[in-house]
Design a protein around this motif. Structure first.
Motif: not given
Lengths: 290, 348
Positions: A37, A97-98, A100-102, A104
Motif C-alpha cells: 500500500f 498493515m505494516v 499501510i503504516g509505512l 502514512v
C-alpha cells in the motif's frame, strides 16, 4: 472525432503512468504475496528526489534519470531491509498493515523533508508539442508510452529467459521448495522491492514531468491500484496493460460524463472486475486446498 | 482472589462478567466517567468527547474486522454517510434528532448492503480493496448530489435537543456521547457472546470449517457488515455534531487508517482492546507534544506547525511497532502481565 482521439491519447499517456506503477504493485505481489500500500508514496518520493537532483545537481536528462532510478532502488532496498524483512513469516494481514503504516509515515515525511507546495519538474524536455496528423501530442506523453512498452518487453524477457527471473517465479509459486532448490528467498524479495520501486519511480518521474509535484501525488498509487486489480495482481504484464485500460476509461468518463466520474471511474471498474473475475483479466485463479 | 475457573454450566462460560471484582471496577469506571464532565476543564473534556465518539466507531469496525475477520479500509465511508444522513435529516428537513440518529444508523447500513453483497465473493486483500474503492466512490457521490448534501459547501449541524433535554453544553454533550459509547460497548459484548458472535468468530478463524459446520457465510457476513455500518454511522453522526459542521473534508481517509490502528494497538477482536486502543491513539499526539515541549520550545513550535503530519506519522509508527513487537496489542500485553504476576517466579 478530434476530441475523442485527443482523449484517447492523453488517456493512453496517463494510463502508461498508472501502468508503470501498477507493474510495481505486481512485481512485489508476484514474489512476496503482498499488496504494497506504500507504492504510491514510494513513487512520490522518487519523483521528489528527481526534482531535487534537477534543481541542485544538474538539469541534464541522463543525470536526473540515472539519479532517480538509483535513488528508487536504494529506497526499495532500505524499506525491504528495515521494515519488511522483520515481518517475514508473519500473517499476511499484519504485513499488509505494516505497508499501510509505512505509507502514512512516508506521506507525512514528504511535508517535512520538502514542502507542501507544488513544484514543476523541468529538465528542458517533455512539455514540447509534436503534431501527429493534426493532433498535438506532448513529447512526454510519447516518451512515457514508449517507456511502458519497452519495460513490458524487457520484463517479459526477464521473467521468461533470465535465471534470476525464473528464480523469482519459483519463489512466488512455492517459496519453501524454491528455498530447498538453493534460491535465497530474502534476496529475491529484496530484488523485487528494488525493481518495483524503480519501475514505479519511473512512472512517478514521468507524471511529475507532465503535471506537477505535490504532496497529493500519493493518490497516484490509489489510481494505479485499479490497474493492478484489472490486470491481475500476480500478472506483471497484465498490470501494465491494465494501466492503459484504466487511463483510457478514466479519460473517456471525465470527457463525456463529468469530472466527478473521472475520479471514481477506476474504482467503479475494480468493483465490477472483482465481482466478475476477482483474480483479474490476466491473473491466475488461486485454488484453495482445505 | 480468583483461585480457579469454577464454571459449572454453559451459561457461566458465556456470562458477560464472570467475577465480582470486574463488576466493581466497571462500576468505578462508570462513576468516574459520570463525574468527569464536572471535574475536567473544557480542554480535557474535548478529549473525553473525542475518545467516547471514537470508541463507538472503533467498536463498530471491531465487529467487522475484529470479530468476523473482514478487513475494511473504507470505514470512513460509513462514518461520512452517517454524518450526512443525520445532517440532512435534522438540519435540512428539521426532523427530531432521535430520527436523525436512527437515520444515521440505517443509511450506512443500507449502503453496507451495496458494498457487502459484491464482497461476499471476495476475501482478505481483495475485500479491503473493494471497501477502499467504496469510500472514494461515496465521497464523489456526496459531492455530486448537491440538491441533498450542498456538495462541497457542507452542512451546519447544531447540538441536539432530545426529549426536551438540551445537549448544547459540552458537559451535556459528553453525557450523550457516553450514553452512546456505553450502550455500543454493551451491544458488542452481547453480540460476541451470542450465537451470532460465535458464528462471526468461527468465520474469522476458518471460513471453510465454519461453512462445513452449517454457518451460513453469506448471511452472517452481511449481518456483520450491516451491524458494523450501523454503529459506525452513529459514531459519524456524533462526530459531525462534535465538529458542528459536516463536509467531505471533515472525514479524511486517514480516519480509516486511524480506526485500524486503534484495533491493532488495542488487540484485534476484543472490545476491551478497542477501548484501550482508542484511549492510546487519541491521547498519543497530545502526549508526544507534552514530551517534546519538555525538551525545548523550538520542538514545540515544530509540533504546532506540522501537527497533522506528525500525528499521521505517529499513527504509522505505532502501527508498525505494535505489529512487530506486540501483535496481540495492549490486551495481549495486559494478559501477559497478569500471567507473569500470578505465576511468578515460575514461567507458567
Amino acid at each position: 472525432m478530434q476530441y475523442l482521439i485527443q482523449l484517447l491519447i492523453s488517456g493512453l499517456a496517463i494510463g502508461a503512468m498508472y501502468g508503470l506503477i501498477a507493474m510495481g504493485f505486481a512485481v512485489i505481489y508476484k514474489s512476496t504475496g503482498l499488496v504494497n500500500f506504500a507504492q504510491g508514496e514510494m513513487t512520490m518520493i522518487t519523483a521528489y528526489i528527481a526534482w531535487t537532483i534537477s534543481t541542485t545537481v544538474s538539469g541534464n536528462v541522463f543525470v536526473v534519470a540515472i539519479g532517480a532510478i538509483l535513488a528508487a532502488v536504494v529506497l526499495g532496498l532500505v524499506i525491504e531491509r528495515l521494515v519488511m524483512r522483520p515481518m517475514l513469516g508473519e500473517p499476511v494481514f499484519a504485513t499488509v498493515m505494516v505497508t499501510i503504516g509505512l505509507a502514512v509515515i512516508l506521506r507525512s515525511a514528504i511535508n517535512f523533508i520538502w514542502d507542501a507546495y507544488p513544484h514543476g519538474l523541468d529538465i528542458g524536455m517533455g512539455r514540447g508539442i509534436v503534431h501527429l496528423g493534426g493532433i498535438g501530442v506532448r513529447t512526454g506523453q510519447i516518451a512515457v508510452i514508449a517507456t511502458l512498452l519497452l519495460l513490458l518487453a524487457a520484463i517479459w524477457a526477464f521473467f521468461r529467459y533470465s535465471k534470476v527471473g525464473v528464480a523469482m517465479r519459483a519463489v512466488a509459486a512455492d517459496d519453501r521448495t524454491a528455498l530447498l532448490m538453493g534460491i535465497s528467498a530474502t534476496k529475491v524479495h529484496a530484488l523485487a522491492w528494488a525493481a518495483s520501486s524503480a519501475i514505479a519511480g519511473i512512472g512517478g518521474v514521468f507524471f511529475a514531468l507532465s503535471y506537477d509535484l505535490s504532496p497529493a501525488m500519493f493518490q497516484l498509487g490509489l489510481k494505479a491500484f485499479p490497474a493492478t486489480i484489472l490486470g491481475g495482481l500476480d500478472a506483471v504484464l497484465g498490470s501494465g496493460l491494465g494501466g492503459l485500460l484504466i487511463g483510457i476509461t478514466e479519460n473517456l468518463a471525465g470527457g463525456y460524463l463529468g469530472s466527478g466520474m473521472k475520479e471514481v471511474a477506476g474504482f467503479a471498474m475494480i468493483i465490477v472486475v472483482l465481482m466478475v473475475r476477482p483474480f483479474g483479466i490476466f491473473g491466475e485463479r488461486d485454488i484453495e486446498r482445505v | 482472589m480468583r483461585t480457579g475457573d469454577y464454571k459449572q454450566s454453559y451459561g457461566e462460560l458465556v456470562a458477560l462478567i464472570d467475577s465480582p471484582p470486574v463488576w466493581l471496577w466497571s462500576a468505578v469506571l462508570l462513576l468516574a466517567l459520570i463525574a468527569a464532565p464536572w471535574l475536567l476543564n473544557s480542554y480535557a473534556l474535548s478529549f473525553l468527547m473525542i475518545i467516547l465518539i471514537t470508541v463507538t466507531g472503533a467498536l463498530g469496525l471491531n465487529i467487522l474486522t475484529g470479530y468476523t475477520g473482514l478487513i475494511s479500509l473504507g470505514h470512513v465511508g460509513f462514518l461520512v454517510t452517517g454524518a450526512y444522513a443525520y445532517a440532512v435529516l435534522v438540519s435540512k428537513y428539521h426532523m427530531p434528532p432521535l430520527v436523525g440518529f436512527l437515520g444515521a444508523g440505517i443509511v450506512p447500513a443500507l449502503a453496507s448492503l451495496i458494498v457487502g453483497a459484491p464482497s461476499l465473493r471476495l476475501k482478505g486483500l481483495y475485500l479491503a480493496i473493494t471497501t477502499l474503492a467504496f469510500s472514494f466512490i461515496i465521497n464523489t457521490v456526496i459531492l455530486e448530489m448537491r440538491w441533498l448534501t450542498n456538495g462541497a459547501r457542507g452542512i451546519q449541524v447544531q447540538r441536539p435537543e432530545i426529549l426536551g433535554i438540551s445537549f448544547d453544553g459540552d458537559a451535556a454533550f459528553t453525557y450523550l456521547c457516553l450514553a452512546f459509547a456505553a450502550s455500543t460497548l454493551f451491544a458488542t459484548l452481547n453480540i460476541r457472546r451470542s450465537r451470532v458472535g460465535r458464528a462471526f468468530v468461527a468465520i474469522r478463524d476458518n471460513d471453510t470449517a465454519a461453512r462445513v459446520m452449517g454457518i451460513n457465510l453469506h448471511a452472517y457476513k452481511l449481518f456483520a457488515f450491516v451491524t458494523s455500518a450501523f454503529i459506525t454511522g452513529i459514531a459519524g453522526a456524533l462526530y459531525g455534531i462534535y465538529l458542528s459542521f459536516v463536509s467531505v473534508e471533515g472525514f479524511p481517509f486517514l480516519l480509516s487508517i486511524e480506526a485500524l490502528a486503534i484495533l491493532i494497538v488495542g488487540g484485534l477482536g476484543s472490545a476491551l482492546g478497542a477501548v484501550l486502543g482508542t484511549v492510546l491513539i487519541v491521547l498519543l499526539p497530545e502526549a508526544t507534544r507534552l514530551v517534546f515541549s519538555l525538551f525545548s520550545a523550538q520542538m514545540d513550535a515544530t509540533f504546532t506547525t506540522g501537527a497533522q503530519e506528525l500525528k499521521s506519522m505517529l499513527y504509522g509508527l505505532v502501527i508498525i511497532l505494535f505489529l512487530r513487537f506486540q501483535p496481540r496489542g495492549l490486551v495481549g500485553a495486559w494478559h501477559d502481565i497478569k500471567r507473569t504476576w500470578v505465576h511468578w517466579p515460575l514461567r507458567y
